[in-house]
Design a protein around this motif. Structure first.
Motif, short mmCIF file in Angstrom:
data_model
loop_
_atom_site.label_atom_id
_atom_site.label_comp_id
_atom_site.label_asym_id
_atom_site.label_seq_id
_atom_site.Cartn_x
_atom_site.Cartn_y
_atom_site.Cartn_z
N GLN A 129 -14.63 -4.39 8.47
CA GLN A 129 -13.78 -5.85 8.68
C GLN A 129 -14.12 -6.60 8.64
O GLN A 129 -12.67 -7.65 8.75
N HIS A 130 -15.56 -6.62 8.84
CA HIS A 130 -15.70 -8.60 8.38
C HIS A 130 -15.29 -9.09 7.38
O HIS A 130 -14.46 -9.63 7.19
N LYS B 157 -23.55 -15.91 17.71
CA LYS B 157 -22.75 -14.67 17.99
C LYS B 157 -22.34 -14.24 18.22
O LYS B 157 -21.04 -13.23 17.68
N SER C 33 -27.00 -4.37 14.98
CA SER C 33 -27.30 -5.30 13.28
C SER C 33 -28.12 -3.94 13.18
O SER C 33 -28.52 -2.97 13.92
N SER D 292 -26.14 -5.49 9.34
CA SER D 292 -24.96 -5.25 8.85
C SER D 292 -23.97 -6.45 9.16
O SER D 292 -22.81 -6.36 8.62
N HIS D 293 -24.24 -6.89 10.86
CA HIS D 293 -23.12 -8.17 10.69
C HIS D 293 -23.76 -9.09 9.43
O HIS D 293 -24.34 -9.49 8.61
N LEU E 276 -14.26 -3.95 18.32
CA LEU E 276 -15.38 -3.28 17.55
C LEU E 276 -16.62 -3.10 17.67
O LEU E 276 -17.16 -3.99 18.48
N MET F 223 -17.99 -1.77 10.60
CA MET F 223 -18.08 -3.15 10.58
C MET F 223 -18.05 -4.23 10.11
O MET F 223 -17.50 -5.91 9.73
N ASP G 79 -20.23 3.42 12.31
CA ASP G 79 -20.64 1.91 13.19
C ASP G 79 -21.00 1.18 11.96
O ASP G 79 -19.94 -0.41 11.90
N ALA G 80 -21.77 1.13 10.99
CA ALA G 80 -21.52 -0.15 10.03
C ALA G 80 -21.15 -0.72 9.11
O ALA G 80 -20.18 -1.44 8.80
N GLU H 263 -20.51 -4.22 17.43
CA GLU H 263 -20.96 -5.06 16.40
C GLU H 263 -22.09 -4.89 16.48
O GLU H 263 -23.07 -5.37 17.95
#
Ligand SMILES: C[S@@+](CC[C@H](N)C(=O)[O-])C[C@H]1O[C@@H](n2cnc3c(N)ncnc32)[C@H](O)[C@@H]1O
Length: 412
Positions: free
Chosen positions: A77-78, A329, A37, A39-40, A33, A74, A70-71, A35
């Motif tokens: 999924q989060h 992180k 910045s 938007s984490h 995945l 992520m 990408d964002a 991950e």
């Protein structure tokens, strides 16, 4: 002017139809995945919701100009790891990019996303709002009027919601625009693949005196990826920002900066160690400090930051308070503990340049007990210290690691 704008709008769309960026393969979702910045989920919770957001409740996110995903992936999924209440709306001009992003969602079995093709400028009329969070990373600087884009995003943001943004930074991109300008003078009506060929030839012909050659922080044109080369040197429209220009755009749109990522790169103290130079820093506001840091550092290529509506009075950045849970992180603290215990200095690379930070007393022992479950007050009792002594001992470690964007706080 309007004609030129229309032509450039079409050219931007054409670029991302032929060269979706960044290049991604949905098959790779089975092994990792990506991950980053902004938007984490833990990061945006820390900066925008004081670490208090409950993701078991509905949470609506928009990724505007989502590219190859990408964002959006992520975030989806989060959110799906936390509950089935979070959703991600993806929007992009390029249908080729959307196909890749959708493929990635499918490969992951994500069912909390919806995909749309269109311009973020039309968001106010699309009827998707309101959103609790909006990501717009690497997009605003490609618009004819970035302010209009920001206003369109703002119009879709819930009153207590937040923005995660990235725009290009001027100094780290030294050398890009003269080469872009040179290519613009030469490419005429060439197809995009012919333009790429020409750009490759030009790069090989650049004299030593050319600033792109001298800028060791830029490497996108050396990766061997045509999409990256096009994005850097052949983009039909991009601009970059110095910190004051960025803050002025935010002010014009009644948006307030919450914090830059990584915070430590925007602190003059990171670069200045001399009292004579540090004295004037003390009286500066955060904007001037960031502008000073940018000018001294010289290598910032992008500005990634969180922001909110100026009218939003809710608390944003999480505080080092007893009920908060520190979260790393990198969930596995072993490497960090090792680095913190090995020496009195922590060496960190920013854009390939090493920076050295004093390791605060007790840093390794503090990090070693962070498990993403224990609150600061539980960690405090583990060390048998009262809150004040605990705080005095470990606040510097928190400031360093949070500044490096390695450590955030959340309340549950
Ligand atoms: C450099 S890519 C960044 C993609 C993604 N945000 C990321 O960080 O990986 C820029 C993206 O913005 C999209 N874009 C440009 N102008 C747009 C607009 N007006 N509305 C929506 N998307 C736009 C492009 O199609 C492209 O996919």
């Amino acid at each position: 002017m309007a004609k030129g704008r229309g032509r450039r709008d079409k050219a931007v769309r054409r670029q991302y139809e032929e060269y979706p960026y960044p290049p991604r393969d949905p098959a790779d979702e089975h092994s990792r995945l990506i991950e980053g910045s902004p938007s984490h989920l833990d990061e945006l919770n820390h900066y925008l919701f004081s670490g208090n957001r409950d993701f078991s409740k509905p949470f609506r996110a928009l990724v505007a100009g989502g590219g190859t995903g990408d964002a959006a992936i992520m975030l989806a999924q989060h959110l799906s790891d936390r509950s089935d209440q979070g959703t991600v709306t993806y929007l992009d001009l390029s249908s080729a990019s959307r196909t890749i992003a959708e493929g990635r969602a499918k490969a992951r079995g994500l069912t909390n996303m919806e995909f749309h093709t269109g311009s973020l400028l039309d968001l106010p009329d699309m009827g998707y709002a309101p959103f609790d969070y909006i990501d717009c990373c690497g997009v605003l600087h490609h618009l004819e009027e970035p302010e209009r884009g920001l206003q369109a995003l703002d119009s879709c943001l819930a009153e207590n919601g937040g923005l995660g943004l990235m725009v290009y930074a001027t100094l780290g991109r030294t050398g890009v625009y003269p080469v872009q300008n040179a290519l613009k003078l030469m490419i005429g009506e060439k197809t995009q693949s012919e333009q790429v060929k020409m750009a490759k030839e030009l790069i090989n012909s650049l004299p030593e005196s050319n600033w792109l050659n001298k800028n060791k922080y830029l490497s996108d044109h050396k990766l061997g990826e045509d999409a990256a080369l096009f994005d850097l040197l052949l983009h039909p429209r991009d601009r970059s920002y110095l910190v004051p220009e960025l803050l002025s755009m935010l002010l014009d749109c009644q948006i307030e900066l919450v914090g830059f990522i990584e915070p430590i790169r925007y602190r003059p103290e990171t670069y200045l160690k001399n009292d004579l130079l540090l004295k004037p820093v003390k009286g500066m506001d955060e904007g001037d400090k960031a502008a000073l840091a940018e000018n001294i550092c010289g290598s910032l290529k992008t500005h990634t930051f969180y922001a909110k509506k100026s009218s939003n009075t809710a608390k944003t950045v999480a505080k080092f308070n007893p009920e908060m849970i520190p979260i790393l992180k990198d969930k596995n603290p072993d490497l960090l503990v090792k680095a913190l215990s090995a020496q009195s200095k922590l060496n960190v690379g920013f854009d390939g340049e090493s920076h050295s930070f004093n390791v605060p007393e007790g840093a390794a022992e503090f990090v070693a007990v962070i498990d993403g479950q224990r609150s600061l007050s539980e960690i405090q009792s583990h060390f048998s210290l009262n809150w004040q002594n605990f705080r005095n001992r470990y606040a510097a470690t928190y400031t360093l690691l949070n500044g490096l964007n390695l450590l955030w706080l959340r309340s549950s």
